[in-house]
Each structure stands twice: as C-alpha cells, then as structure tokens.
Design an enzyme around this catalytic site. Structure first.
Site, PDB file in Angstrom:
ATOM      1  N   GLY A  76     117.088  76.586  64.679  1.00 51.43           N
ATOM      2  CA  GLY A  76     116.341  76.387  65.918  1.00 51.43           C
ATOM      3  C   GLY A  76     115.312  75.274  65.794  1.00 51.43           C
ATOM      4  N   ILE A 139     114.674  84.227  46.728  1.00 45.35           N
ATOM      5  CA  ILE A 139     115.414  84.691  45.551  1.00 45.35           C
ATOM      6  C   ILE A 139     115.722  83.507  44.634  1.00 45.35           C
ATOM      7  CG2 ILE A 139     116.451  86.684  46.709  1.00 45.35           C
ATOM      8  CD1 ILE A 139     119.132  85.050  46.734  1.00 45.35           C
ATOM      9  N   ASP A 140     115.691  82.277  45.191  1.00 45.13           N
ATOM     10  CA  ASP A 140     116.102  81.100  44.407  1.00 45.13           C
ATOM     11  C   ASP A 140     115.080  80.704  43.328  1.00 45.13           C
ATOM     12  OD1 ASP A 140     118.155  81.105  46.252  1.00 45.13           O
ATOM     13  OD2 ASP A 140     117.339  79.447  47.430  1.00 45.13           O
ATOM     14  N   MET A 182     123.990  82.966  44.077  1.00 44.56           N
ATOM     15  CA  MET A 182     123.184  82.090  44.935  1.00 44.56           C
ATOM     16  C   MET A 182     122.147  81.321  44.116  1.00 44.56           C
ATOM     17  SD  MET A 182     122.432  84.139  48.442  1.00 44.56           S
ATOM     18  CE  MET A 182     123.626  84.142  49.780  1.00 44.56           C
ATOM     19  N   GLU A 235     125.959  78.646  42.854  1.00 49.00           N
ATOM     20  CA  GLU A 235     126.620  78.043  44.023  1.00 49.00           C
ATOM     21  C   GLU A 235     126.385  76.531  44.115  1.00 49.00           C
ATOM     22  OE1 GLU A 235     124.933  79.887  47.515  1.00 49.00           O
ATOM     23  OE2 GLU A 235     122.949  79.055  47.128  1.00 49.00           O
ATOM     24  N   HIS A 284     125.367  87.603  49.849  1.00 49.72           N
ATOM     25  CA  HIS A 284     124.137  88.184  50.394  1.00 49.72           C
ATOM     26  C   HIS A 284     123.773  89.540  49.800  1.00 49.72           C
ATOM     27  CE1 HIS A 284     124.976  84.910  53.120  1.00 49.72           C
ATOM     28  NE2 HIS A 284     123.703  84.945  53.431  1.00 49.72           N
ATOM     29  N   LEU A 285     124.651  90.095  48.962  1.00 53.77           N
ATOM     30  CA  LEU A 285     124.262  91.331  48.266  1.00 53.77           C
ATOM     31  C   LEU A 285     123.011  91.067  47.423  1.00 53.77           C
ATOM     32  CD1 LEU A 285     127.778  92.534  47.076  1.00 53.77           C
ATOM     33  CD2 LEU A 285     126.331  93.638  48.780  1.00 53.77           C
TER      34      LEU A 285
END
Ligand code: F6P
Length: 360
Positions: A76, A139-140, A182, A235, A284-285
C-alpha cells in the site's frame, strides 16, 4: 486529559508482537497514560476509524499469543521497500496525512514495531514531524545497531526442531533432505538453525555457493558410510554468478518475494549424485505461533524501554539490545544497512570447525 500514546505493528508478522504491545500498554498504564492501537499498520493512521483504545485487562494472555492483535501490512501507500530492499520515499502528501492523523488522535508519540521497511517509514514519519520511537522486529535478525531483533530466536527454535524431524526421516530413507528457510538477504536463521540442528551443508546469501562443492559433501559422506545428508538453504542463497530466485513479481512498490532456491538445489543434487532428494520449505511456519522464553523477555524489555523513551521525549530513536542493557539508538543508525552474517565471524568459523560445508 490523559496522555495518550499510539502503537502500530508494521511489515510481516512475527512471534512476540503481542508481547511488545502488552509491555507497552502495561508500562503506559502504570504511568497513567492511555494507549491507542493503530490497526493494520501505518495505513491505520489515515483512517480515524482504524484505531482503538487498548484496555489494560485485554492484555491478559497476550504474553504468548502469536501474531498481532493490531493487524499489520507491508504493502500500500506505506511500502518502505521495493525490488531487492531499495528504500522508497513515501509520498510527502501521505506523510502529511499521517501526521494529521496522529494529531487528530491526540497522540503524544507513536511507537512503531517493525523491521527495516517499517522503521524506514518511521524515520520518514519522524522527519515529517511525528514523534516516533521504534522497536526492532523481524525473524530475519537483519537490523543494524541491535545485537538481536525479537522473533529471531522463535524462528530459529522452530527451524531447529524441523531439522530434528527431517533428520530422522532422512536417515530412515537414506535420502538427502533440503530445508529452505526464511531470512531474506541475511543467512542468520539458516546459519543458527543449521548449526543447532546438525546440518551438513548450510547455504546462505553471504557466501555464494557452487553446486560441485555442495554435491561433494553428499558423496564424501556416502564414502564414509553416512547415507543421508541434511542441507539447509536460506531463501536468499544463490549460486555464484547467478541471481536470487524469486516467486512472482517484485516491482516499484513491493519488495521481491524470495523462494524456490531449495527446490532448485534439491533437483540438482538428485541429478548430480543420483541420491533420492526431497525438499521441505518451512515458509510462514517460522513466523507463526508463540514466542520463545528468550523472545518474551526481549519483547517485554523492548516494550518497557520504548515507553521510557516516550517519557524522556527521545524521538527518532529505536530501542536496541546491547547486553546487558537495552539502549536507544538513532533510527538512522539502524535502517538502510542490513546486518548480515559476517563470513569470517564466530558463527561461520564454528560451523567450519565442525566440518559443515557452505558450498563455497
Ligand atoms: O522479513 C520477514 C520475512 O518472513 C522474510 O524472511 C520473508 O522473505 C518475507 O518476510 C516473506 O514475506 P511475505 O509474508 O510477504 O511473503
């Protein structure tokens, strides 16, 4: 009138967001302040109906509830990143509308809980006159200036458990198991979970890999009688000389979605070694569910520290974890330069000492 502060959660969700909200609301209530939750990320600032008072009693149970009760968004008008992480300047008219929103809601300050993209927007809001305090979420674990971001420990913990499970099935079937994790352009989750979960190969964006070298680990293990191999692939990992593998379009207002490298590596290992190979994408887990004990504590410290900064009127800052304490740093020190895994740092050295291959 009571002092009122706002809080919003931006970007991808992550374990611990509700824990931060709880800490902010409890600390603010203790000071006699009211907390307003902005719904759906920054977009909520543009619509007066997209906010609500957060009640102290509503905080019961939030300590360990995954997701965010405020909702979140990374698209957005307020998308702060595009392509492979390039910073986007938000339309000045949108920033002015956000400032008008903050004023009409009567907020003394706005606490923004987010990753690099959301904190980049927070800085632009600050420059547009909104008193902002940031809390580093992702999380990264790729935000500069803080030793760790919240959500990372929870993701690593989940990914490690996944590797434990993949190991037993790999062993039973004498297969190669490739696990994609990820982390975007940083290999923190893959490196930490890979070591903790006993991976034989870890492929991370910081160290471009060669397929010959990955396959050599599989065949060397085979020669030693070890008939299964665990391969962790971030990833954002890529073969030397090749580009990142992405899913779908990125574009001018959206950051690229990484993914698919795990399958590509698995296919190539199968072809080159003749070993039966399977791929598992954790996806996404890694972002869902409850925060770990470490993250609960970190989030609680971050939330309380953010409210302290508002009390001290230290705006344009982010709370950073700098053991043994939590300290404010300028948002500009945190954003725009991703913190990646140092290729010659202790984590990689430890892995190499154990014989883990990086395919380099
Ligand atoms: O930044 C957190 C993260 O989970 C990355 O690790 C991942 O690349 C990305 O978000 C996924 O985003 P989305 O939920 O939009 O697919």
């Amino acid at each position: 009138m009571k002092t009122r502060i706002g809080i919003l959660t931006g970007g991808g969700d992550c374990p611990g967001l509700n824990t931060v909200i709880r800490a902010v609301v409890k600390s603010a209530t203790k000071r006699g302040w009211e907390s307003l939750g902005i719904l759906g990320g920054f977009e909520g600032l543009l619509q007066p109906t997209r906010s609500r008072v957060l009640d102290y009693h509503e905080m019961d149970g939030l300590l360990f509830l995954g997701g965010t009760i405020l909702g979140t968004s990374n698209r957005g008008a307020f998308s702060g990143k595009s392509g492979h992480g390039e910073t986007r300047q938000i339309d000045p008219a949108v920033l002015a509308a956000a400032r008008a929103g903050v004023e009409s809601l009567g907020l003394r300050a706005l606490i923004v809980v987010g990753g690099d993209g959301s904190l980049t927007i927070a800085q632009q809001c600050f420059e547009a006159g909104i008193p902002v305090v940031g809390v580093p979420k992702t999380i990264d674990n790729d935000i500069a200036g803080t030793v760790i971001t919240f959500g990372f420990d929870s993701a690593v913990s989940f990914a490690t458990e996944a590797l434990d499970r993949l190991r037993t099935t790999a062993q039973s079937h004498e297969r190669v198991m490739v696990c994609e994790m990820m982390g975007r352009y940083a290999g923190w989750i893959a490196a930490h979970a890979g070591i903790a979960g006993g991976a034989d190969v870890i492929l991370i964006p910081e160290l471009p890999f060669k397929m010959e070298s990955v396959c050599r680990v599989v065949t060397d293990r085979e020669a030693q009688g070890k008939r299964f191999t665990l391969v962790v692939v971030a990833e954002g990992a890529r073969e030397a000389g090749r580009d990142f593998i992405t899913l779908g379009d990125s574009g001018a207002i959206r950051e690229a979605r990484l993914g698919g490298i795990g399958a590509a590596v698995a296919e190539e290992i199968g072809k080159r070694t003749g070993k039966e190979t399977r791929v598992c994408v954790l996806g996404h887990l890694q972002r869902g569910g409850a925060p770990t004990t470490f993250d609960r504590l970190l989030c609680t410290r971050f939330g309380a520290a953010a409210v302290r900064l508002v009390a001290e009127e230290k705006y344009g800052c982010m709370v950073a974890h700098r053991p043994p304490s939590t300290e404010p740093i300028l948002l500009t020190e945190a954003i725009g330069h991703l913190r990646t895994v140092p290729p010659d740092g202790d984590i990689i050295r430890t892995a190499r000492d154990l014989g883990i291959g990086f395919g380099d």
